[in-house]
Design an enzyme around this catalytic site. Structure first.
Site, PDB file in Angstrom:
ATOM      1  N   CYS A 154       0.800  -1.229   0.000  1.00 49.47           N
ATOM      2  CA  CYS A 154       0.000   0.000   0.000  1.00 49.47           C
ATOM      3  C   CYS A 154       0.833   1.279   0.000  1.00 49.47           C
ATOM      4  O   CYS A 154       0.276   2.369  -0.164  1.00 49.47           O
ATOM      5  CB  CYS A 154      -0.965  -0.003   1.191  1.00 49.47           C
ATOM      6  SG  CYS A 154      -0.178  -0.235   2.802  1.00 49.47           S
ATOM      7  N   HIS A 155       2.126   1.174   0.133  1.00 47.99           N
ATOM      8  CA  HIS A 155       2.989   2.367   0.215  1.00 47.99           C
ATOM      9  C   HIS A 155       4.180   2.172  -0.705  1.00 47.99           C
ATOM     10  O   HIS A 155       5.217   1.694  -0.264  1.00 47.99           O
ATOM     11  CB  HIS A 155       3.444   2.556   1.661  1.00 47.99           C
ATOM     12  CG  HIS A 155       4.175   3.834   1.916  1.00 47.99           C
ATOM     13  ND1 HIS A 155       5.543   3.945   1.808  1.00 47.99           N
ATOM     14  CD2 HIS A 155       3.735   5.056   2.276  1.00 47.99           C
ATOM     15  CE1 HIS A 155       5.914   5.174   2.121  1.00 47.99           C
ATOM     16  NE2 HIS A 155       4.835   5.869   2.409  1.00 47.99           N
ATOM     17  N   PHE A 156       4.116   2.406  -1.890  1.00 47.81           N
ATOM     18  CA  PHE A 156       3.066   2.944  -2.764  1.00 47.81           C
ATOM     19  C   PHE A 156       2.773   1.915  -3.846  1.00 47.81           C
ATOM     20  O   PHE A 156       3.637   1.104  -4.149  1.00 47.81           O
ATOM     21  CB  PHE A 156       3.538   4.245  -3.427  1.00 47.81           C
ATOM     22  CG  PHE A 156       3.881   5.337  -2.448  1.00 47.81           C
ATOM     23  CD1 PHE A 156       2.873   6.137  -1.931  1.00 47.81           C
ATOM     24  CD2 PHE A 156       5.178   5.551  -2.037  1.00 47.81           C
ATOM     25  CE1 PHE A 156       3.179   7.168  -1.046  1.00 47.81           C
ATOM     26  CE2 PHE A 156       5.482   6.569  -1.148  1.00 47.81           C
ATOM     27  CZ  PHE A 156       4.490   7.377  -0.649  1.00 47.81           C
TER      28      PHE A 156
END
Length: 171
Positions: free
Chosen positions: A69-71
């Site tokens: 999720c990052h990124f």
């Protein structure tokens, strides 16, 4: 109280449940927020200032939760997680010394990021030098720290502060 000089992942998880140093000791987070797999060494007389040091590690695997999720299409470990691990270790140190209460990060002097932790890395190493501990009405630890990825220093933080409080309801 467990005054060992190294701790494995199971012991760190036990700390998160109040089962390592006792139910009233500062706790580590558990599950995804525990950013430490092992403490290689912890002592109260070494380090740059002669007041204690901690060396701990986190194994890096591409499937770690934050890489998803990052990124998207540019996975990198959030710098704030490395910084939080440093605070986690200062709080752990206070519990290891026998402090009782709830640990809370209180601040940091200066933080520098000069690199990144990517999914292809193998290991993060945290190195903390304890500058001062206070065990009076105020219980607090102050430390300087660095984070290395695969042996290369990429973060530094000065004056990491963690307090231990008997009551956090008005914090």
């Amino acid at each position: 109280m467990n005054k060992a000089n190294s701790f494995n992942k199971e012991e760190l998880i036990a700390c998160g449940h109040g089962k390592l140093f006792g139910p009233n000791s500062p706790r580590l987070p558990v599950d995804n927020m525990l950013m430490i797999d092992r403490i290689i060494t912890i002592n109260d007389n070494g380090g740059e200032f002669g007041k204690g040091e901690i060396v701990a590690e986190l194994d890096i695997k591409p499937e770690l939760w934050f890489f998803d999720c990052h990124f998207i299409t540019d996975p990198v470990m959030p710098g704030c997680l490395g910084l939080d691990a440093m605070w986690q270790l200062v709080g752990f140190y206070l519990g290891w010394e026998g402090a009782e209460g709830k640990g809370r990060a209180l601040g940091v002097g200066e933080v520098k990021f000069t690199g990144q932790v990517l999914p292809g890395a193998k290991k993060v190493t945290y190195k903390l030098n304890i500058k001062r501990t206070i065990h009076r009405k105020l219980v607090m630890g102050i430390a300087d720290a660095i984070l290395e990825v695969d042996g290369r220093q990429i973060y530094s933080a000065t004056d990491l502060k963690v307090g231990v409080f008997s009551d956090t309801s008005t914090f």
